[in-house]
Scaffold this active site. Structure first.
Site, PDB file in Angstrom:
ATOM      1  N   ASP A 158       2.438  -1.781  -4.431  1.00 36.39           N
ATOM      2  CA  ASP A 158       1.028  -1.364  -4.382  1.00 36.39           C
ATOM      3  C   ASP A 158       0.314  -2.067  -5.533  1.00 36.39           C
ATOM      4  O   ASP A 158       0.942  -2.548  -6.480  1.00 36.39           O
ATOM      5  CB  ASP A 158       0.913   0.167  -4.527  1.00 36.39           C
ATOM      6  CG  ASP A 158      -0.402   0.710  -3.956  1.00 36.39           C
ATOM      7  OD1 ASP A 158      -0.364   1.371  -2.897  1.00 36.39           O
ATOM      8  OD2 ASP A 158      -1.472   0.476  -4.581  1.00 36.39           O
ATOM      9  N   ILE A 159      -1.005  -2.056  -5.473  1.00 35.46           N
ATOM     10  CA  ILE A 159      -1.797  -2.681  -6.541  1.00 35.46           C
ATOM     11  C   ILE A 159      -1.861  -1.779  -7.767  1.00 35.46           C
ATOM     12  O   ILE A 159      -2.194  -2.223  -8.860  1.00 35.46           O
ATOM     13  CB  ILE A 159      -3.208  -3.021  -6.020  1.00 35.46           C
ATOM     14  CG1 ILE A 159      -3.882  -4.064  -6.901  1.00 35.46           C
ATOM     15  CG2 ILE A 159      -4.071  -1.777  -5.863  1.00 35.46           C
ATOM     16  CD1 ILE A 159      -5.145  -4.663  -6.296  1.00 35.46           C
ATOM     17  N   ARG A 160      -1.516  -0.491  -7.577  1.00 27.01           N
ATOM     18  CA  ARG A 160      -1.505   0.441  -8.719  1.00 27.01           C
ATOM     19  C   ARG A 160      -0.114   1.078  -8.822  1.00 27.01           C
ATOM     20  O   ARG A 160       0.587   1.211  -7.801  1.00 27.01           O
ATOM     21  CB  ARG A 160      -2.599   1.514  -8.570  1.00 27.01           C
ATOM     22  CG  ARG A 160      -2.523   2.242  -7.265  1.00 27.01           C
ATOM     23  CD  ARG A 160      -3.741   3.110  -6.971  1.00 27.01           C
ATOM     24  NE  ARG A 160      -3.681   3.579  -5.593  1.00 27.01           N
ATOM     25  CZ  ARG A 160      -3.430   4.812  -5.199  1.00 27.01           C
ATOM     26  NH1 ARG A 160      -3.216   5.768  -6.086  1.00 27.01           N
ATOM     27  NH2 ARG A 160      -3.379   5.142  -3.916  1.00 27.01           N
ATOM     28  N   ILE A 189      -2.028  -7.673  -2.534  1.00 24.82           N
ATOM     29  CA  ILE A 189      -1.736  -8.424  -1.298  1.00 24.82           C
ATOM     30  C   ILE A 189      -2.538  -9.717  -1.193  1.00 24.82           C
ATOM     31  O   ILE A 189      -2.275 -10.537  -0.326  1.00 24.82           O
ATOM     32  CB  ILE A 189      -1.977  -7.556  -0.030  1.00 24.82           C
ATOM     33  CG1 ILE A 189      -3.403  -6.972  -0.012  1.00 24.82           C
ATOM     34  CG2 ILE A 189      -0.930  -6.467   0.068  1.00 24.82           C
ATOM     35  CD1 ILE A 189      -3.799  -6.375   1.320  1.00 24.82           C
ATOM     36  N   GLN A 230      -1.958   7.345   1.324  1.00 22.30           N
ATOM     37  CA  GLN A 230      -1.702   8.581   2.070  1.00 22.30           C
ATOM     38  C   GLN A 230      -0.496   8.415   3.001  1.00 22.30           C
ATOM     39  O   GLN A 230       0.396   9.266   3.035  1.00 22.30           O
ATOM     40  CB  GLN A 230      -2.946   8.959   2.900  1.00 22.30           C
ATOM     41  CG  GLN A 230      -2.823  10.321   3.551  1.00 22.30           C
ATOM     42  CD  GLN A 230      -3.766  10.523   4.737  1.00 22.30           C
ATOM     43  OE1 GLN A 230      -4.440   9.606   5.191  1.00 22.30           O
ATOM     44  NE2 GLN A 230      -3.796  11.732   5.248  1.00 22.30           N
ATOM     45  N   TYR A 266     -14.677  -2.178   8.495  1.00 21.33           N
ATOM     46  CA  TYR A 266     -13.271  -1.772   8.649  1.00 21.33           C
ATOM     47  C   TYR A 266     -12.807  -2.003  10.089  1.00 21.33           C
ATOM     48  O   TYR A 266     -11.759  -2.612  10.331  1.00 21.33           O
ATOM     49  CB  TYR A 266     -13.161  -0.298   8.260  1.00 21.33           C
ATOM     50  CG  TYR A 266     -11.814   0.331   8.499  1.00 21.33           C
ATOM     51  CD1 TYR A 266     -10.721   0.038   7.686  1.00 21.33           C
ATOM     52  CD2 TYR A 266     -11.635   1.261   9.526  1.00 21.33           C
ATOM     53  CE1 TYR A 266      -9.488   0.643   7.894  1.00 21.33           C
ATOM     54  CE2 TYR A 266     -10.410   1.866   9.733  1.00 21.33           C
ATOM     55  CZ  TYR A 266      -9.343   1.561   8.922  1.00 21.33           C
ATOM     56  OH  TYR A 266      -8.128   2.160   9.124  1.00 21.33           O
ATOM     57  N   ILE A 318      -5.358  10.603  10.183  1.00 17.26           N
ATOM     58  CA  ILE A 318      -4.062  11.201   9.852  1.00 17.26           C
ATOM     59  C   ILE A 318      -4.236  12.368   8.887  1.00 17.26           C
ATOM     60  O   ILE A 318      -4.911  12.246   7.857  1.00 17.26           O
ATOM     61  CB  ILE A 318      -3.118  10.131   9.271  1.00 17.26           C
ATOM     62  CG1 ILE A 318      -2.901   9.057  10.346  1.00 17.26           C
ATOM     63  CG2 ILE A 318      -1.797  10.740   8.830  1.00 17.26           C
ATOM     64  CD1 ILE A 318      -1.986   7.942   9.962  1.00 17.26           C
ATOM     65  N   GLY A 349       0.824  -1.215   0.000  1.00 19.22           N
ATOM     66  CA  GLY A 349       0.000   0.000   0.000  1.00 19.22           C
ATOM     67  C   GLY A 349       0.852   1.256   0.000  1.00 19.22           C
ATOM     68  O   GLY A 349       0.460   2.291   0.550  1.00 19.22           O
ATOM     69  N   LYS A 360     -10.005  -4.567  11.645  1.00 27.13           N
ATOM     70  CA  LYS A 360      -8.822  -4.132  12.410  1.00 27.13           C
ATOM     71  C   LYS A 360      -8.783  -4.815  13.777  1.00 27.13           C
ATOM     72  O   LYS A 360      -7.718  -5.211  14.251  1.00 27.13           O
ATOM     73  CB  LYS A 360      -8.808  -2.606  12.568  1.00 27.13           C
ATOM     74  CG  LYS A 360      -8.560  -1.845  11.272  1.00 27.13           C
ATOM     75  CD  LYS A 360      -7.162  -2.081  10.721  1.00 27.13           C
ATOM     76  CE  LYS A 360      -6.887  -1.264   9.473  1.00 27.13           C
ATOM     77  NZ  LYS A 360      -5.584  -1.553   8.845  1.00 27.13           N
TER      78      LYS A 360
END
Ligand code: NAD
Ligand code: SER
Length: 321
Positions: free
Chosen positions: A36-38, A52, A14, A141, A171, A10, A145
């Site tokens: 990353d995937i992109r 991932i 950000q 989400y 963040i 990732g 976590k």
């Protein structure tokens, strides 16, 4: 002794884009593999495409680059997760289990897992939410976590994996845009203000949430990962505090620099998510175990954000002319 060789998942996100840069400054470009995937927007060092969910490719990259540490950042955040619950569960859970299995199979020295204030649900004490509060999250989400923290604890106990984790607050940073969370407004608001535009806020004016400025979040991450093993007394996720504020307070602070700035409030589905989270966090364990201290408050962060964003938008104007 093995030399540190880091893999970040990732890495275009950000946090990932800033963390990658900080780790490269510290360890050297060649020692930090961004994935990353992109593809990345800018080429700043070694990069590989990695989904991932593709454990085979991940294993091959670990072998090829002789990876010794993983910062596993890739995930789907709270607001996006509520739009695609099954996808969020798959990416967040299977992705983490792949990381833990690979850490065991490939004898990875250290693994970082970013948890979140989203592990808490509406039942907890909202002010100074304690480290050991019950975890009853109400979002996919948050559930991923909280389960992730338990899996980290399990792999540490059962397989001795040196896994370390922080429950990040929202963040705020000028470097990149956030990727679909409930705290994203606190980044977007600065961009609007600096561009001289009004801001439409998806949370109500008095919704107080725990937040942290990017330099503090990065320092906490690296400090935790570099702390001696015997200082890490928690293998789930450390509570981490920076500051707490609501949209009205951040608006007032911005108006000290940009007096004409205005905000209109239009709460949407993200209001219920924010209402289920703590207002402030008790991070005593992080302070006592490995010496955590936040450096930024709302005033200092606002000054720094506006300063950097003004330069960014002025540069864009110069480049276009
Ligand atoms: P982000 O959404 O900005 O970045 C996530 C990155 O993961 C993106 O670049 C995306 O392309 C990548 N990604 C998505 N699916 C992937 C997949 N299947 N395989 C590989 N890469 C994939 O997120 P962020 O804000 O940088 O957050 C990083 C981590 O920190 C996440 O685990 C998040 O839950 C956690 N966190 C963030 C915040 C915050 O406020 N930003 C707060 C608490 C916790
Ligand atoms: N900032 C994150 C979000 O809003 C919290 O983990 O999803």
């Amino acid at each position: 002794m093995r030399k540190d060789q880091i893999l970040i998942t990732g890495a275009n996100g950000q946090i990932g884009s800033v963390l990658t840069q900080s780790l490269r400054e510290r360890y050297g470009n060649a020692r930090v593999l961004a994935t990353d995937i992109r593809p990345p927007q800018h080429d700043t060092g070694p990069f590989e495409l990695l989904d991932i969910l593709d454990r085979q490719r991940w294993a091959a990259l670990i072998d090829r680059y002789r990876v010794t540490q993983i910062y596993h950042l890739a995930a789907i955040l709270s607001a996006n997760g509520e739009q695609r619950p099954q996808k969020a569960w798959e990416v967040n859970m299977t992705g983490l289990l792949n990381a833990l299995e690979l850490a065991r199979d490939r004898a990875i020295d250290k693994l970082f897992f970013p948890s979140s204030i989203a592990v808490f649900g509406p039942e907890v004490t909202k002010e100074q939410t304690p480290q050991e509060a019950v975890l009853n999250p109400t979002t996919v989400y948050g559930i991923s976590k909280a389960a992730g923290e338990n899996w980290c604890y399990y792999y540490h106990q059962r397989h001795g994996i040196d896994v370390r984790s922080l429950r990040y607050p929202g963040i705020v940073g000028y470097q990149g845009m956030p990727g679909g969370g409930t705290t994203d407004y606190a980044v977007d608001i600065y961009h609007r203000a600096v561009q001289g535009q009004p801001f439409r806020c998806f949370l109500s004016a008095r919704t107080t949430l725990p937040m942290i400025y990017m330099p503090d979040a990065i320092r906490a991450t690296i400090d935790l990962m570099e702390a001696p093993r015997n200082r890490i007394g928690l293998r789930s996720g450390y509570n981490l505090a920076g500051m707490s504020f609501n949209p009205a307070e951040i608006t007032r602070e911005i108006q000290r620099h940009i007096p004409g700035f205005t905000v209109e409030y239009q709460p949407d589905f993200r209001q219920a998510i924010a209402d289920s989270w703590p207002r402030s966090i008790d991070d005593r364990a992080a302070r006592e175990h490995w010496g955590w201290r936040a450096g930024y408050n709302l005033g200092r962060m606002t000054e720094d954000m506006i300063d950097h964003l003004r330069k960014k938008y002025q540069n864009e104007v110069v480049q276009q002319s």
